[in-house]
Design a protein around this motif. Structure first.
Motif, PDB file in Angstrom:
ATOM      1  N   CYS A  61       0.836  -1.203   0.000  1.00  0.00           N
ATOM      2  CA  CYS A  61       0.000   0.000   0.000  1.00  0.00           C
ATOM      3  C   CYS A  61       0.878   1.263   0.000  1.00  0.00           C
ATOM      4  O   CYS A  61       1.619   1.523   0.947  1.00  0.00           O
ATOM      5  N   SER A  62       0.774   2.040  -1.074  1.00  0.00           N
ATOM      6  CA  SER A  62       1.616   3.244  -1.184  1.00  0.00           C
ATOM      7  C   SER A  62       1.160   4.329  -0.213  1.00  0.00           C
ATOM      8  O   SER A  62       1.876   5.298   0.028  1.00  0.00           O
ATOM      9  N   LEU A  63      -0.044   4.199   0.342  1.00  0.00           N
ATOM     10  CA  LEU A  63      -0.540   5.221   1.264  1.00  0.00           C
ATOM     11  C   LEU A  63      -0.395   4.796   2.728  1.00  0.00           C
ATOM     12  O   LEU A  63      -0.878   5.474   3.630  1.00  0.00           O
ATOM     13  N   SER A  64       0.245   3.653   2.922  1.00  0.00           N
ATOM     14  CA  SER A  64       0.420   3.101   4.281  1.00  0.00           C
ATOM     15  C   SER A  64      -0.909   3.015   5.020  1.00  0.00           C
ATOM     16  O   SER A  64      -1.002   3.356   6.207  1.00  0.00           O
ATOM     17  N   ALA A  65      -1.943   2.587   4.289  1.00  0.00           N
ATOM     18  CA  ALA A  65      -3.272   2.505   4.905  1.00  0.00           C
ATOM     19  C   ALA A  65      -3.480   1.179   5.638  1.00  0.00           C
ATOM     20  O   ALA A  65      -4.481   1.010   6.337  1.00  0.00           O
ATOM     21  N   ILE A  66      -2.551   0.246   5.450  1.00  0.00           N
ATOM     22  CA  ILE A  66      -2.755  -1.073   6.063  1.00  0.00           C
ATOM     23  C   ILE A  66      -1.793  -1.256   7.239  1.00  0.00           C
ATOM     24  O   ILE A  66      -0.586  -1.031   7.112  1.00  0.00           O
ATOM     25  N   SER A  67      -2.334  -1.620   8.370  1.00  0.00           N
ATOM     26  CA  SER A  67      -1.480  -1.923   9.520  1.00  0.00           C
ATOM     27  C   SER A  67      -1.744  -3.374   9.940  1.00  0.00           C
ATOM     28  O   SER A  67      -2.691  -4.008   9.466  1.00  0.00           O
TER      29      SER A  67
END
Ligand code: SF4
Ligand code: SF4
Length: 524
Positions: free
Chosen positions: A465-471
């Motif tokens: 995820c390029s938006l760092s939306a996944i943790s």
């Protein structure tokens, strides 16, 4: 008769400071002082005030009246202990240990400042002038630059005496509101915000990476920024344009495109160097009358009034040589070149290789991305191109980024001059204002979602995820998508080996239903 400094004042005593006797003794002291220092202006003035036409004991040639103020300021205030009294009787003098340059001297100038006779001078040491050229406040306590926000002075650790010797703190004593605290250190603060404007600027290109121009080897080869500093009225030379030997230059060469439009360095045009190089040429001509040569590939004067300024310089007699300068050398080939810096260049307008002897070379260094731009881009989940931050769309969204709420302004987005930077900053501020005025924002509804039952916890999606939306939820050992950050691009859904991620509104059923709808008429 007693000296005031040796006699404690008590109630009831009568002090006479201008009686005949006091004046007579003062005259005698002045004459004694003049017998040692006969030509010091402050004593000459005192002699005149006291009616001494010619001192009875003759005039000496020394400048120092041995008052000791310099010794005291150096030890008691500065804490450097460089100066002291040496010798006895008529050979007594103030000096450094063994009369040699002391490594303890920090060139603060306090001794010269307090010396009443001007016996101590801080020489206009060309080395010191050169050391002061890099940007930075000239005095230890200064407002860093005119437009600084907040418009408050700061202490420069590198030049503050206290941080060198542990003494001084004069500023602390004289500051009436007690605002100075030498113990303060930098602090990291966390502030919650809804939007961020990145205006982190650029890094000047390093001319040392182009060794043929001799920067760092020849003292009179300066960068544009160093020249700007020297030219500043508050700079180390008080705005005078001087060579390292403190003389005025008679010929100056300005080399354009240093580090820009160059396959070996930055391929792009830095956009500002042509115009600042022209400004320098004008100032050099105006201040020194020197012959100025500009070495350019082609002139890029595209702003309002810029082309007219270029023509003005042509009329002022500034010379323009079209060709990228090949090198700067101090090796003379004839008498005219002895003691000069020689710029070798192919003059493409006349088709000749020329050697132009000059006294000073100014390198119009370009704009490079800041060293930490890539790291900062990762922190804010935006992308970089050529090292500069990428805008969402070059024409339609020039100050927005791919991440909502993150805006960019100025040279961190790409080389640009001050008017363009101000325009971008205003645009970014307006966009932030419009978000705040609304009070609420709309988020993307077509986001992706993780099915907790199916997620195997492989974390493949986390890195994609390029938006760092996944943790990753360490407790449940599954990935979780942040609905606010997710833009529903579907990258994670396509990559998930467990088919645990669904892109909302783009499920297989929905897509098939859409296809069937489109093909309904064809089937019928
Ligand atoms: S302690 Fe204060 S007065 Fe002394 S050098 Fe530093 S800033 Fe200046
Ligand atoms: S759909 Fe795209 S934006 Fe949303 S979590 Fe997956 S990779 Fe990130």
């Amino acid at each position: 008769m007693v000296t005031a400094c040796n006699y404690p004042a008590t109630n009831g005593i009568e002090v006479l400071t201008n009686s005949d006797r006091v004046r007579r003794d003062r005259k005698l002291i002045i004459e004694w002082l003049m017998s040692r220092c006969g030509h010091v202006p402050v004593l000459e003035q005192l002699a005149k005030d006291y009616g001494i036409v010619e001192p009875r004991f003759g005039r000496g040639d020394d400048d120092c009246i041995l008052c000791g103020l310099c010794v005291r300021v150096c030890s008691d205030v500065v804490g450097a202990n460089v100066l002291g009294f040496f010798g006895r009787g008529t050979t007594r003098e103030v000096s450094t240990a063994y009369g040699e340059t002391s490594p303890q001297c920090i060139a603060c100038g306090a001794c010269a400042y307090v010396c009443p006779t001007g016996a101590i001078r801080i020489e206009n040491d060309s080395e010191l002038v050169r050391q002061a050229l890099p940007l930075g406040p000239l005095t230890p306590v200064a407002i860093p630059f005119m437009q600084a926000v907040p418009h408050k002075p700061v202490i420069d650790h590198d030049s503050c005496i206290h941080f060198k010797t542990g003494e001084c703190k004069v500023c602390e004593k004289v500051c009436e509101v007690k605002a100075i605290d030498h113990q303060q250190t930098d602090q990291v603060e966390e502030i919650d915000v809804g939007a961020v404007i990145l205006a982190t600027g650029f890094k000047p290109s390093d001319p040392k990476s182009i060794p043929e121009y001799g920067y760092g080897r020849f003292k009179d080869v300066l960068t544009g920024l160093e020249f700007e500093r020297m030219n500043s009225a508050s700079g180390p030379t008080g705005g005078k344009i001087l060579l390292a030997n403190t003389k005025e230059p008679k010929q100056v060469g300005i080399i354009h495109c240093v580090g820009s439009r160059d396959e070996r360095h930055n391929k792009y045009c830095s956009r500002v160097c042509c115009m600042y190089a022209l400004k320098f040429a004008h100032l050099i001509k105006e201040k020194t009358g020197a012959e100025v040569y500009n070495f350019y590939i082609d002139m890029r004067c595209f702003g309002k009034g810029y082309e007219e300024f270029y023509h003005r310089l042509l009329e002022e007699g500034v010379r323009f040589i079209r060709g990228r300068a090949a090198s700067v050398t101090d090796f003379p080939l004839n008498e005219k070149e002895v003691g000069k810096l020689v710029i070798r260049v192919e003059d493409t307008l006349v088709g000749q290789v020329r050697r132009i002897p000059v006294d000073m070379v100014v390198l119009a260094t370009g704009l490079s991305p800041a060293d930490d731009a890539a790291q900062l881009a990762r922190t804010f989940h935006i992308s970089c191109g050529n090292g500069f931050f990428m805008e969402r769309h070059p024409k339609l969204a020039p100050v927005s980024t791919a991440t909502d709420g993150i805006f960019i302004a100025g040279a961190c987005q790409g080389p640009k001059d001050i008017p363009d930077t101000v325009a971008q900053a205003s645009a970014a501020a307006s966009l932030v204002q419009s978000l705040m005025a609304k009070g609420e924002i709309e988020v993307e509804s077509a986001t992706s979602v993780v099915d907790a039952e199916k997620c195997a916890g492989c974390r493949i999606c986390n890195t994609l995820c390029s938006l760092s939306a996944i943790s990753f939820d360490e407790e449940k050992k599954i990935s979780v998508i942040n609905d606010v950050l997710c833009k529903g691009c579907g990258t994670c859904a396509a990559a998930c080996p467990s088919a645990a991620i669904t892109a909302r509104h783009f499920t297989d059923e929905q897509l098939f239903a859409e296809i069937e709808g489109v093909l309904y008429d064809v089937r019928a």
